[in-house]
Design an enzyme around this catalytic site. Structure first.
Site, PDB file in Angstrom:
ATOM      1  N   GLU A  41       0.868  -1.177   0.000  1.00 41.89           N
ATOM      2  CA  GLU A  41       0.000   0.000   0.000  1.00 41.89           C
ATOM      3  C   GLU A  41       0.902   1.223   0.000  1.00 41.89           C
ATOM      4  O   GLU A  41       1.974   1.205   0.611  1.00 41.89           O
ATOM      5  CB  GLU A  41      -0.886   0.010   1.256  1.00 41.89           C
ATOM      6  N   CYS A  86      -6.503   1.141   3.224  1.00 43.35           N
ATOM      7  CA  CYS A  86      -7.435   2.272   3.295  1.00 43.35           C
ATOM      8  C   CYS A  86      -7.397   3.154   2.061  1.00 43.35           C
ATOM      9  O   CYS A  86      -8.388   3.832   1.769  1.00 43.35           O
ATOM     10  CB  CYS A  86      -7.140   3.094   4.539  1.00 43.35           C
ATOM     11  N   ASN A 136     -12.109  -3.146   1.278  1.00 43.15           N
ATOM     12  CA  ASN A 136     -10.999  -3.415   2.199  1.00 43.15           C
ATOM     13  C   ASN A 136     -11.564  -3.773   3.560  1.00 43.15           C
ATOM     14  O   ASN A 136     -12.058  -4.888   3.736  1.00 43.15           O
ATOM     15  CB  ASN A 136     -10.061  -2.203   2.259  1.00 43.15           C
ATOM     16  N   GLU A 137     -11.507  -2.855   4.495  1.00 43.11           N
ATOM     17  CA  GLU A 137     -12.045  -3.150   5.834  1.00 43.11           C
ATOM     18  C   GLU A 137     -13.431  -2.527   5.926  1.00 43.11           C
ATOM     19  O   GLU A 137     -13.585  -1.428   6.442  1.00 43.11           O
ATOM     20  CB  GLU A 137     -11.122  -2.565   6.896  1.00 43.11           C
TER      21      GLU A 137
HETATM   22  O1  AHR Z   1      -1.954  -1.346   7.036  1.00 44.07           O
HETATM   23  C1  AHR Z   1      -2.354  -0.074   7.260  1.00 44.07           C
HETATM   24  C2  AHR Z   1      -3.850  -0.012   7.300  1.00 44.07           C
HETATM   25  O2  AHR Z   1      -4.340  -0.898   8.255  1.00 44.07           O
HETATM   26  C3  AHR Z   1      -4.512  -0.460   6.048  1.00 44.07           C
HETATM   27  O3  AHR Z   1      -4.606   0.567   5.151  1.00 44.07           O
HETATM   28  C4  AHR Z   1      -5.848  -0.911   6.516  1.00 44.07           C
HETATM   29  O4  AHR Z   1      -6.374  -1.930   5.733  1.00 44.07           O
HETATM   30  C5  AHR Z   1      -5.612  -1.343   7.929  1.00 44.07           C
HETATM   31  O5  AHR Z   1      -6.509  -0.751   8.788  1.00 44.07           O
END
Ligand code: AHR
Length: 664
Positions: A47, A246, A381-382
């Site tokens: 990321e 994120c 994602n989350e």
């Molecule tokens: O790894 C950092 C963040 O942690 C990522 O963007 C997210 O998926 C998680 O909350």
């Protein structure tokens, strides 16, 4: 006195019992068919956080090269008559450019200086490819421009390290390129570009000013920093999960990661404010934007080059739920979801479609006519809650209808358990997704006690993708210290042992710039010139390099090795080499003897150990080899009796050991 003596004796006996646990007699069931280990195990998660991509892996040295930050001159120092313009811009999606004009006196200067993200790292003797787009905009047919790499903090008479000049010809935009060779190694150099024409009526327009090391990973022009990409490749990761995290979601939907903005000519890829430029924790990086230079084409190519399965994650039409009040309607209306679904379908076409399709053609034009063989797609994602479920189901159905061969990665939300987690797992089972992404950034206690997490998971239905996980240190210090990595190694015996449930894994974020991180722990740390592989990196590498083909039962007193005498262990057969590989984490501070019963054909062994006497030991950029795995061939030849052979060894206190047993 007598009581004190008895207490002391009892304490001594207790300590001795821990120091000398009885019966670490492990049995490998080598004749069992074993559970296949998926090639998608032990991957990485990339990321653009911590300046992992822009300012890191993406080798571009200049910040705001297209003058598109919200403040178009952010990252640039200007001197003389510098204007920002858009009229007649060469790249419609990046419309700003600068004009340099005569500063009013022959000895004054007009130009720009850029110091990269945290300074520009230069290596002595290395070549740097400078390119920019330019046109004359004054009254002369040509205009001279000078360029230089400088050391702004030197005590020397001149700050200039190396300079050159270019003659810009004509009023049509054209690309100019030249190579500068650095005469010295420097962590924090700067780049300057000046109007250098003696004619006061000369003026020049400049756009997309870019500086790359000539020596990038695999020599790509729009390439990757070689040392960082090599560290990634050396992991032999099974998958590459990208681009987030994120940043897939965005702070708001406008700010979400849009893959289509990251393909095609780099000059015309629109930038995006990085969601990690600000952080609730108080670390502010207002100049952190995503250039899109490391875009989806580059991600797919990277995955291919390092032999990892690409696992792209797409927006499901929801902005980051942690950053938005649901009352403010942050998500896309359901009747507009099709735009997001189409983006996902087009992505599959971009990756796998024939060159005759719209997006397959874009891939081919970028230099890769062969498909990328995409097999997995993550939706969201989350995410959690009803808003997600409403969007996920139609999304999943649309992708399945058009591309039934693509395996869908769903999510269980941001936490390792609890209401959202249970609710989402239930939903993922109902929809029969292929894999469910679980995230756990958790305590030492969690990692110590949960190597059996997956032992009780259902053996049917969706498989687990441990998509982000890392052990936080004691006192909430999220360091990549040895004890955290040992506990990760111990926990991972449970990922390995449950190969019929856990099909995919990737660690916490991969890269972090030491001057610009927002999240810890991470696998690989770097500055402008150096790279450091953390203890956790070596744990991931030991697993990936010793992945094997089939998990075999490994027992202690007839039970899986999950915590007895502070040991966690697992075993795989590697069908390619014929080796048996036993991984053992000894969480006790004391050394322990271990015996391993092995098939009669075993003929010898080698051992790799990761250990430090100091649980808080860390690798650093100055001491990158403080904790590294050490491999040795063992002086052991089993007696050939036709009966199972028994290997006996000593496990160092607090160590992770990988034994490889050879076949004769
Ligand atoms: O790894 C950092 C963040 O942690 C990522 O963007 C997210 O998926 C998680 O909350």
């Amino acid at each position: 006195m007598r009581r004190a003596a008895i207490t002391a004796a009892l304490l001594l006996a207790a300590a001795f019992a821990w120091a000398q646990p009885k019966g670490n007699y492990l049995v490998v069931e080598a004749d069992a068919p074993g559970i296949p280990v998926q090639p998608t195990m032990y991957g990485v998660f990339l990321e653009d956080i911590n300046f992992a991509a822009d300012g890191g892996l993406y080798a571009e040295k200049l910040i705001n090269r297209s003058f598109e930050f919200d403040n178009p001159l952010q990252g640039w120092k200007t001197f003389g008559k510098v204007e920002v313009l858009t009229e007649g811009a060469p790249f419609e999606r990046n419309p700003h450019y600068v004009r340099l004009r005569y500063p009013g006196h022959p000895v004054r200067l007009c130009g720009l200086e850029n110091s990269g993200w945290f300074g520009i790292g230069l290596e002595e003797g290395a070549q740097y490819r400078l390119s920019f787009w330019a046109r004359t905009s004054g009254k002369t047919a040509t205009c001279r421009v000078s360029v230089a790499l400088c050391n702004p903090s030197t005590w020397n008479e001149s700050q200039i390290l190396v300079k050159d000049a270019v003659e810009v010809k004509g009023g049509k935009w054209a690309k100019y390129e030249l190579v500068l060779t650095a005469p010295a190694t420097l962590q924090k150099a700067a780049f300057r570009i000046l109007l250098a024409d003696e004619n006061p009526s000369a003026a020049v327009d400049l756009e997309h000013i870019s500086l790359f090391p000539a020596d990038t990973f695999r020599g790509d022009e729009n390439g990757l920093r070689k040392d960082l990409a090599q560290a990634l490749a050396d992991l032999h990761p099974g998958i590459l999960r990208f681009p987030g995290g994120c940043i897939v979601e965005g702070t708001d939907l406008e700010n979400r990661y849009q893959w289509k903005n990251t393909v095609g000519p780099v000059e015309n890829r629109p930038i995006n404010l990085n969601r990690w430029s600000y952080d609730q924790g108080g670390r502010l990086y207002p100049d952190y934007y995503q250039s899109g230079g490391l875009g989806f084409y580059e991600y797919f190519r990277l995955a291919e080059e390092i032999g990892a399965q690409p696992v792209p994650i797409v927006s499901c039409g929801m902005a980051c739920q942690f950053e938005n009040d649901p009352e403010s309607n942050p998500d896309c209306p359901l009747d507009e979801l099709q735009t997001y679904i189409d983006d996902a379908l087009d992505l599959i076409e971009f990756a796998n479609g024939s060159v005759k399709t719209k997006w397959g053609k874009v891939r081919a034009q970028m230099g890769h006519p062969a498909p990328f063989n995409l097999q997995y797609l993550g939706i969201g994602n989350e995410q959690w809650g009803p808003a997600f479920k409403e969007r996920f189901e139609p999304f999943l159905k649309a992708v399945r209808a058009k591309y039934p061969e693509i395996k869908i990665v769903g999510t269980s939300g941001p936490y390792l358990g609890g209401e959202w987690f249970q609710d989402l797992w239930q939903e993922m089972r109902r929809l029969d997704v292929d894999l469910v992404d679980e995230h756990y950034y958790s305590s030492e206690r969690f990692f110590e006690g949960n190597a059996n997490r997956y032992d009780s998971y259902p053996r049917t239905g969706p498989k687990v993708f441990a998509g982000e996980y890392a052990c936080h240190g004691s006192d909430g210090k999220k360091l990549n210290h040895f004890n955290a990595s040992l506990l990760e190694a111990s926990f991972m015996t449970g990922l390995e042992r449950n190969a019929d449930v856990v099909y995919m894994s990737s660690y916490a974020p991969t890269f972090a710039h030491v001057e610009g991180w927002q999240w810890r722990p991470d696998l690989i740390w770097f500055d402008n010139l150096r790279v450091m592989r953390s203890c956790s990196y070596y744990v991931q590498q030991l697993y990936a390099h010793n992945r094997g083909s089939r998990v075999l039962p490994l027992t202690l007193d007839g039970k899986p090795v999950t915590g007895q005498n502070s040991l966690n262990a697992s075993c795989v057969a590697d069908d390619e080499s014929g080796h048996l590989i036993v991984k053992i984490a000894n969480l006790s501070p004391y050394s322990q003897e271990v015996s391993i019963e092995l098939p009669a054909w075993v003929s010898g062994a080698c051992r790799t150990e990761l250990h430090s006497d100091n649980p808080m030991a860390e690798n650093t950029l100055d001491a990158p080899e403080t904790v590294v795995p050490v491999t040795e061939a063992l002086d052991w030849t089993p007696a050939k009796t036709g009966a199972p052979v028994v290997f006996t060894g000593r496990l160092t206190g607090r160590s992770f050991t990988v034994y490889r047993f050879h076949r004769e």
